[in-house]
Motif scaffolding. Structure first.
Motif, PDB file in Angstrom:
ATOM      1  N   ASN A   1      22.338  -0.961  86.206  1.00 36.91           N
ATOM      2  CA  ASN A   1      21.730  -0.367  87.399  1.00 36.91           C
ATOM      3  C   ASN A   1      20.465  -1.083  87.860  1.00 36.91           C
ATOM      4  OD1 ASN A   1      23.704   1.758  87.400  1.00 36.91           O
ATOM      5  ND2 ASN A   1      22.550   2.731  85.733  1.00 36.91           N
ATOM      6  N   VAL A   2      20.221  -2.260  87.322  1.00 38.78           N
ATOM      7  CA  VAL A   2      19.058  -3.051  87.723  1.00 38.78           C
ATOM      8  C   VAL A   2      19.569  -4.422  88.161  1.00 38.78           C
ATOM      9  CG1 VAL A   2      17.491  -1.832  86.163  1.00 38.78           C
ATOM     10  CG2 VAL A   2      18.710  -3.864  85.338  1.00 38.78           C
ATOM     11  N   PRO A   3      18.724  -5.242  88.819  1.00 37.07           N
ATOM     12  CA  PRO A   3      19.170  -6.600  89.174  1.00 37.07           C
ATOM     13  C   PRO A   3      19.764  -7.313  87.974  1.00 37.07           C
ATOM     14  CG  PRO A   3      17.074  -6.138  90.208  1.00 37.07           C
ATOM     15  CD  PRO A   3      17.357  -4.958  89.311  1.00 37.07           C
ATOM     16  N   LYS A   4      20.819  -8.108  88.246  1.00 36.87           N
ATOM     17  CA  LYS A   4      21.670  -8.610  87.150  1.00 36.87           C
ATOM     18  C   LYS A   4      20.909  -9.398  86.090  1.00 36.87           C
ATOM     19  CE  LYS A   4      23.202 -12.558  89.966  1.00 36.87           C
ATOM     20  NZ  LYS A   4      24.393 -13.229  90.552  1.00 36.87           N
ATOM     21  N   HIS A   5      19.790 -10.056  86.445  1.00 41.40           N
ATOM     22  CA  HIS A   5      19.029 -10.792  85.442  1.00 41.40           C
ATOM     23  C   HIS A   5      18.244  -9.873  84.510  1.00 41.40           C
ATOM     24  CE1 HIS A   5      19.689 -13.833  88.588  1.00 41.40           C
ATOM     25  NE2 HIS A   5      19.580 -14.724  87.629  1.00 41.40           N
ATOM     26  N   LYS A   6      18.050  -8.625  84.919  1.00 42.27           N
ATOM     27  CA  LYS A   6      17.137  -7.749  84.192  1.00 42.27           C
ATOM     28  C   LYS A   6      17.832  -6.775  83.245  1.00 42.27           C
ATOM     29  CE  LYS A   6      13.586  -7.899  87.798  1.00 42.27           C
ATOM     30  NZ  LYS A   6      12.653  -8.705  86.991  1.00 42.27           N
ATOM     31  N   GLY A   7      19.151  -6.738  83.252  1.00 47.38           N
ATOM     32  CA  GLY A   7      19.856  -5.770  82.419  1.00 47.38           C
ATOM     33  C   GLY A   7      20.578  -6.364  81.237  1.00 47.38           C
ATOM     34  N   ILE A   8      20.144  -7.543  80.762  1.00 50.34           N
ATOM     35  CA  ILE A   8      20.817  -8.253  79.673  1.00 50.34           C
ATOM     36  C   ILE A   8      20.018  -8.107  78.386  1.00 50.34           C
ATOM     37  CG2 ILE A   8      21.542 -10.545  78.841  1.00 50.34           C
ATOM     38  CD1 ILE A   8      21.958 -11.315  81.777  1.00 50.34           C
ATOM     39  N   SER A   9      20.728  -7.927  77.279  1.00 50.87           N
ATOM     40  CA  SER A   9      20.104  -7.883  75.958  1.00 50.87           C
ATOM     41  C   SER A   9      20.886  -8.783  75.009  1.00 50.87           C
ATOM     42  CB  SER A   9      20.073  -6.448  75.412  1.00 50.87           C
ATOM     43  OG  SER A   9      19.346  -5.586  76.274  1.00 50.87           O
ATOM     44  N   VAL A  10      20.311  -9.026  73.835  1.00 50.61           N
ATOM     45  CA  VAL A  10      20.975  -9.850  72.814  1.00 50.61           C
ATOM     46  C   VAL A  10      21.139  -9.029  71.550  1.00 50.61           C
ATOM     47  CG1 VAL A  10      20.839 -11.930  71.399  1.00 50.61           C
ATOM     48  CG2 VAL A  10      20.013 -11.982  73.757  1.00 50.61           C
ATOM     49  N   LEU A  11      22.361  -9.024  71.029  1.00 51.91           N
ATOM     50  CA  LEU A  11      22.669  -8.317  69.793  1.00 51.91           C
ATOM     51  C   LEU A  11      23.196  -9.293  68.745  1.00 51.91           C
ATOM     52  CD1 LEU A  11      24.574  -5.172  71.137  1.00 51.91           C
ATOM     53  CD2 LEU A  11      22.188  -5.289  70.409  1.00 51.91           C
TER      54      LEU A  11
ATOM     55  N   ASP B   1      16.957  -4.990  77.442  1.00 55.13           N
ATOM     56  CA  ASP B   1      17.055  -5.406  78.848  1.00 55.13           C
ATOM     57  C   ASP B   1      16.205  -6.623  79.174  1.00 55.13           C
ATOM     58  OD1 ASP B   1      18.734  -3.219  79.213  1.00 55.13           O
ATOM     59  OD2 ASP B   1      17.164  -1.947  80.064  1.00 55.13           O
ATOM     60  N   ASN B   2      15.687  -7.309  78.173  1.00 54.71           N
ATOM     61  CA  ASN B   2      14.880  -8.492  78.420  1.00 54.71           C
ATOM     62  C   ASN B   2      15.540  -9.743  77.830  1.00 54.71           C
ATOM     63  OD1 ASN B   2      12.628  -9.790  79.527  1.00 54.71           O
ATOM     64  ND2 ASN B   2      11.450  -9.624  77.640  1.00 54.71           N
ATOM     65  N   GLY B   3      16.879  -9.706  77.775  1.00 49.27           N
ATOM     66  CA  GLY B   3      17.604 -10.816  77.160  1.00 49.27           C
ATOM     67  C   GLY B   3      17.636 -12.074  78.005  1.00 49.27           C
ATOM     68  N   TRP B   4      17.364 -11.950  79.318  1.00 48.93           N
ATOM     69  CA  TRP B   4      17.382 -13.148  80.151  1.00 48.93           C
ATOM     70  C   TRP B   4      16.336 -14.155  79.666  1.00 48.93           C
ATOM     71  CZ3 TRP B   4      20.687 -15.356  83.168  1.00 48.93           C
ATOM     72  CH2 TRP B   4      20.288 -16.388  84.012  1.00 48.93           C
ATOM     73  N   ARG B   5      15.199 -13.654  79.203  1.00 39.56           N
ATOM     74  CA  ARG B   5      14.165 -14.530  78.669  1.00 39.56           C
ATOM     75  C   ARG B   5      14.680 -15.272  77.441  1.00 39.56           C
ATOM     76  NH1 ARG B   5       8.706 -12.600  75.620  1.00 39.56           N
ATOM     77  NH2 ARG B   5       7.703 -14.643  75.427  1.00 39.56           N
ATOM     78  N   ILE B   6      15.433 -14.573  76.583  1.00 42.00           N
ATOM     79  CA  ILE B   6      16.006 -15.230  75.408  1.00 42.00           C
ATOM     80  C   ILE B   6      17.076 -16.219  75.841  1.00 42.00           C
ATOM     81  CG2 ILE B   6      17.204 -14.862  73.210  1.00 42.00           C
ATOM     82  CD1 ILE B   6      16.002 -12.078  73.135  1.00 42.00           C
ATOM     83  N   THR B   7      17.832 -15.848  76.882  1.00 43.10           N
ATOM     84  CA  THR B   7      18.855 -16.745  77.409  1.00 43.10           C
ATOM     85  C   THR B   7      18.250 -18.071  77.823  1.00 43.10           C
ATOM     86  OG1 THR B   7      20.191 -14.906  78.225  1.00 43.10           O
ATOM     87  CG2 THR B   7      20.573 -17.049  79.229  1.00 43.10           C
TER      88      THR B   7
END
Length: 389
Positions: A181-191, A234-240
């Motif tokens: 429900n947020v802009p696509k870059h902002k809703g990613i996480s890393v597991l 939700d801050n996985g883009w930075r890790i990406t």
């Protein structure tokens, strides 16, 4: 003008060469143009070689000894990459653990996750990286694999594709969407996902070269402890972005010297086949040599700026240029072979089908680490300053 390394750095190079001469297994000395093609995806000799590099401080020289290094300077790290690339000796045949996962855990992980980094770098734990998806490709912001938080666990559903080494990996560094429900870059996480978890289905993909280093990975109601979240939710883009930077950091050196080895091989091939005096062949070989020399100079220019603390926009171009040049060089090798250029069986053509197999693998080089199309967009917007469409 003095175009040479200083005595301390040359001593570093000699120490590295002495180590290679003393410890490098014969299987790593064949000067391969590409990894893969063995009966095993990660053969025993490669596991032992990676562990030996780590134990002697030669796996990632810029790291401290406890992480497989020797606190080398940036210049010494460049010399290290240059020397291995010149000899065609790989550090590892599974790139993701030491080049993506290890650095990412050290930068973004909690204490427990940081403790996993040495095993990833040494190769004791084999990791795969879950990025690409069937409907997203290299556009990571469009990934659709979902992870829904349910109490103290995430429930993961979705699919990854072209996942290197998933068939032999113990763990997956998996990029998932945790907030749609947020802009696509902002809703990613890393597991961190253990691949023996119920609901994980790994299916190998056979490549045109005959290898199966890639796989599809399906996640069906996979339960992952919430403690396996890397970094912030939700801050996985930075890790990406960090992961891709780690992946591409040394690729220009390997790419340029891989092209240089290919040009040297083409010259030898032309001489063996009596084509060295053909004016058309000579022009093509000279043009290839010029491109390699130009790319090497550009790479060193970028490194000089990077070592002094500035950005290196040249390196945004290097991955694109070297990947496309290598494909052209192997295609030229097939041309020089004449009718035998269509023969892919190693036993029935020259150099065990080096040029044919290299051409096939070269097609994938335009995809791994960011497709050529993505690289062009990066160069256009971040280097040339062109507007986004």
């Amino acid at each position: 003008m003095r175009l040479a390394w200083d005595p301390t750095d040359e001593a570093f190079r000699e120490e590295l060469r002495a180590f290679i001469n003393a410890h490098c297994p014969p299987q790593a000395r064949v000067g391969k143009d590409f990894l893969g093609g063995d009966d095993e995806i990660i053969p025993d000799w490669a596991r032992e070689w990676q562990a030996t590099l780590f134990d002697h401080g030669w796996m990632i020289p810029g790291y401290p000894p406890e992480l497989g290094g020797r606190n080398a300077t940036p210049v010494q790290t460049l010399i290290y990459l240059e020397e291995l690339a010149r000899q065609g000796i790989p550090r590892s045949v599974h790139f993701g653990g030491y080049a993506i996962v290890g650095p990412s855990l050290l930068e973004f992980g909690n204490d427990e996750q940081k403790a996993m980094a040495p095993a990833a770098i040494r190769g004791d734990t084999v990791w795969c990286v879950g990025m690409s998806e069937p409907d997203a490709g290299s556009d990571l912001a469009n990934l659709q694999t979902r992870a829904v938080l349910d109490g103290d666990s995430f429930i993961v559903n979705g699919q990854k594709v072209w996942t290197s080494y998933a068939t032999v990996a113990q763990k997956c560094f998996c990029y998932v969407r945790t907030n749609p429900n947020v802009p696509k870059h902002k809703g990613i996480s890393v597991l961190i996902i253990d691949l023996d978890t119920p609901g994980v289905d790994v299916r190998p993909l056979r490549q045109i070269s005959g290898g199966s280093e890639f796989a599809e990975v399906f996640f069906t109601d996979v339960v992952v402890p919430a403690s396996n979240l890397v970094g912030e939710l939700d801050n996985g883009w930075r890790i990406t972005m960090g992961s891709l930077a780690h992946e591409r950091g040394g690729l220009w050196v390997e790419g340029v010297f891989g092209c240089q080895r290919a040009v040297e091989g083409l010259v030898a091939l032309a001489e063996r086949r009596g084509l060295a005096g053909d004016p058309a062949v000579r022009r093509r070989l000279a043009a290839a040599y010029e491109r390699v020399a130009s790319l090497k100079a550009l790479g060193y220019k970028g490194f000089a700026g990077f070592a002094q603390g500035s950005s290196a926009p040249e390196h945004s171009y290097m991955k694109l240029a070297t990947a496309e040049l290598r494909r052209e060089l192997f295609e030229l090798g097939m041309d020089l072979l004449g009718p035998y250029g269509a023969v892919v069986e190693p036993a029935f053509t020259e150099e065990r089908a080096r040029w044919q197999q290299g051409f096939f693998v070269g097609l994938a080089a335009n995809i791994g680490g960011g497709t050529s199309e993505i690289q062009r967009n990066t160069v256009a917007t971040r280097v040339l300053g062109l507007p986004k469409s």
